[in-house]
Design a protein around this motif. Structure first.
Motif, PDB file in Angstrom:
ATOM      1  N   THR A  31       0.804  -1.185  -0.026  1.00  0.00           N
ATOM      2  CA  THR A  31       0.016   0.005  -0.073  1.00  0.00           C
ATOM      3  C   THR A  31       0.888   1.174   0.011  1.00  0.00           C
ATOM      4  N   VAL A  32       0.448   2.282  -0.889  1.00  0.00           N
ATOM      5  CA  VAL A  32       1.175   3.616  -1.110  1.00  0.00           C
ATOM      6  C   VAL A  32       0.431   4.410  -0.795  1.00  0.00           C
ATOM      7  N   SER A  33       0.708   5.545  -0.169  1.00  0.00           N
ATOM      8  CA  SER A  33      -0.031   6.771   0.021  1.00  0.00           C
ATOM      9  C   SER A  33       0.984   7.835   0.002  1.00  0.00           C
ATOM     10  N   TRP A  34       0.233   8.946  -0.481  1.00  0.00           N
ATOM     11  CA  TRP A  34       0.868  10.279  -0.894  1.00  0.00           C
ATOM     12  C   TRP A  34       0.417  11.214  -0.155  1.00  0.00           C
ATOM     13  N   TYR A  35       1.224  12.309   0.294  1.00  0.00           N
ATOM     14  CA  TYR A  35       0.943  13.199   1.250  1.00  0.00           C
ATOM     15  C   TYR A  35       1.609  14.789   0.452  1.00  0.00           C
ATOM     16  N   GLN A  36       0.976  15.896   0.778  1.00  0.00           N
ATOM     17  CA  GLN A  36       1.437  17.134   0.406  1.00  0.00           C
ATOM     18  C   GLN A  36       1.942  17.953   1.535  1.00  0.00           C
ATOM     19  N   GLN A  37       3.123  18.349   1.632  1.00  0.00           N
ATOM     20  CA  GLN A  37       3.516  19.037   2.922  1.00  0.00           C
ATOM     21  C   GLN A  37       3.885  20.601   2.505  1.00  0.00           C
ATOM     22  N   ALA A  38       2.899  21.496   2.535  1.00  0.00           N
ATOM     23  CA  ALA A  38       3.345  22.925   2.380  1.00  0.00           C
ATOM     24  C   ALA A  38       4.214  23.468   3.446  1.00  0.00           C
ATOM     25  N   TYR A  89       6.383  16.657  -1.178  1.00  0.00           N
ATOM     26  CA  TYR A  89       5.576  15.429  -1.450  1.00  0.00           C
ATOM     27  C   TYR A  89       6.022  14.339  -0.852  1.00  0.00           C
ATOM     28  N   LEU A  90       5.221  13.615  -0.149  1.00  0.00           N
ATOM     29  CA  LEU A  90       5.967  12.568   0.685  1.00  0.00           C
ATOM     30  C   LEU A  90       5.019  11.284   0.461  1.00  0.00           C
ATOM     31  N   CYS A  91       5.747  10.245   0.127  1.00  0.00           N
ATOM     32  CA  CYS A  91       5.333   9.085   0.173  1.00  0.00           C
ATOM     33  C   CYS A  91       5.462   8.008   1.324  1.00  0.00           C
ATOM     34  N   ALA A  92       4.478   7.295   1.665  1.00  0.00           N
ATOM     35  CA  ALA A  92       4.395   6.397   2.830  1.00  0.00           C
ATOM     36  C   ALA A  92       3.997   5.028   2.234  1.00  0.00           C
ATOM     37  N   SER A  93       4.540   4.138   2.739  1.00  0.00           N
ATOM     38  CA  SER A  93       4.206   2.661   2.342  1.00  0.00           C
ATOM     39  C   SER A  93       3.808   1.933   3.530  1.00  0.00           C
ATOM     40  N   SER A  94       2.543   0.888   3.535  1.00  0.00           N
ATOM     41  CA  SER A  94       2.617   0.152   4.774  1.00  0.00           C
ATOM     42  C   SER A  94       2.052  -1.096   4.291  1.00  0.00           C
ATOM     43  N   LEU A  95       2.080  -2.004   5.079  1.00  0.00           N
ATOM     44  CA  LEU A  95       1.389  -3.436   4.944  1.00  0.00           C
ATOM     45  C   LEU A  95       0.541  -3.743   5.915  1.00  0.00           C
TER      46      LEU A  95
END
Lengths: 111, 115
Positions: A31-38, A89-95
């Motif tokens: 699983t991959v999630s994307w985040y935006q950090q201003a 822009y940050l990417c996070a992965s999880s299982l």
């Protein structure tokens, strides 16, 4: 284990252009999630991919789109760039449930 | 919608001393997870500690501990024996039990450890 890797680390784009950011998840994570950090803010959730489909989406316009490949890596695409899209822009992965391992991010500057 | 509030934009602490960072949140859910992440200048978000809402016992990880007050919707982070390497931005984050692993973050607290 290389952890979550993102590329490129920095890039500069012109307003109106399109950009693609890439993320390789931690080994075994599906699983991959994307985040935006201003600047000066906390990260905001853009969307999440699981089994090559967008599973959940935050409050971002359709200019933001993504893709997940069979090897679980992911891309974030942003069309018609605005000055306000400048961010980390940050990417996070999880299982498993309730975990998220982050990459070092891509710093996007729109001029 | 869930909201996370960190009311301390900046804090400082002397090396070896103890500091507490505050966080409040708002949710109508009964089961959820709370996190503290550290973001040093390298930009990578590093998990410091995690709390599951259904567990009454406060989580601890070495020098880091939390004070979780579910009724008050409060989740503070205590750092003991502060070290120079603790200098970073600290973000409090909320995750719904059914939220497919997406996090809601506060605006962060910049912590500086003074030698």
């Amino acid at each position: 284990d290389a952890g979550v890797t993102q590329s490129p680390t920095h890039l500069i784009k012109t307003r109106g252009q399109q950009v693609t950011l890439r993320c390789s998840p931690k080994s075994g994570h599906d699983t991959v999630s994307w985040y935006q950090q201003a600047l000066g803010q906390g990260p905001q959730f853009i969307f999440q991919y699981y089994e090559e489909e967008e599973r959940q989406r935050g409050n971002f316009p359709d200019r933001f789109s993504g893709h997940q490949f069979p090897n679980y890596s992911s891309e974030l695409n942003v069309n018609a760039l605005l000055l306000g899209d400048s961010a980390l822009y940050l990417c996070a992965s999880s299982l498993a449930v309730a975990e998220a391992f982050f990459g070092q991010g891509t710093r996007l500057t729109v001029v | 919608a869930q909201t996370v509030t960190q009311s301390q934009p900046e804090m400082s602490v002397q090396e070896a001393e103890t500091v507490t960072l505050s966080c409040t949140y708002d949710t109508s859910e009964s089961n959820y997870y709370l996190f503290w992440y550290k973001q040093p200048p390298s930009r990578q978000m590093i998990l410091v500690i995690r709390q599951e809402a259904y567990k009454q016992q406060n989580a601890t990880e070495n020098r880091f501990s939390v004070n979780f007050q579910k009724a008050a919707k409060s989740f503070s982070l205590k750092i003991s024996d502060s070290q120079l390497g603790d200098t970073a931005m600290y973000f409090c984050a909320f995750m719904s039990e059914t939220g497919a692993n997406n996090l809601f973050f506060g605006t962060g607290t910049r912590l500086t450890v003074i030698p």
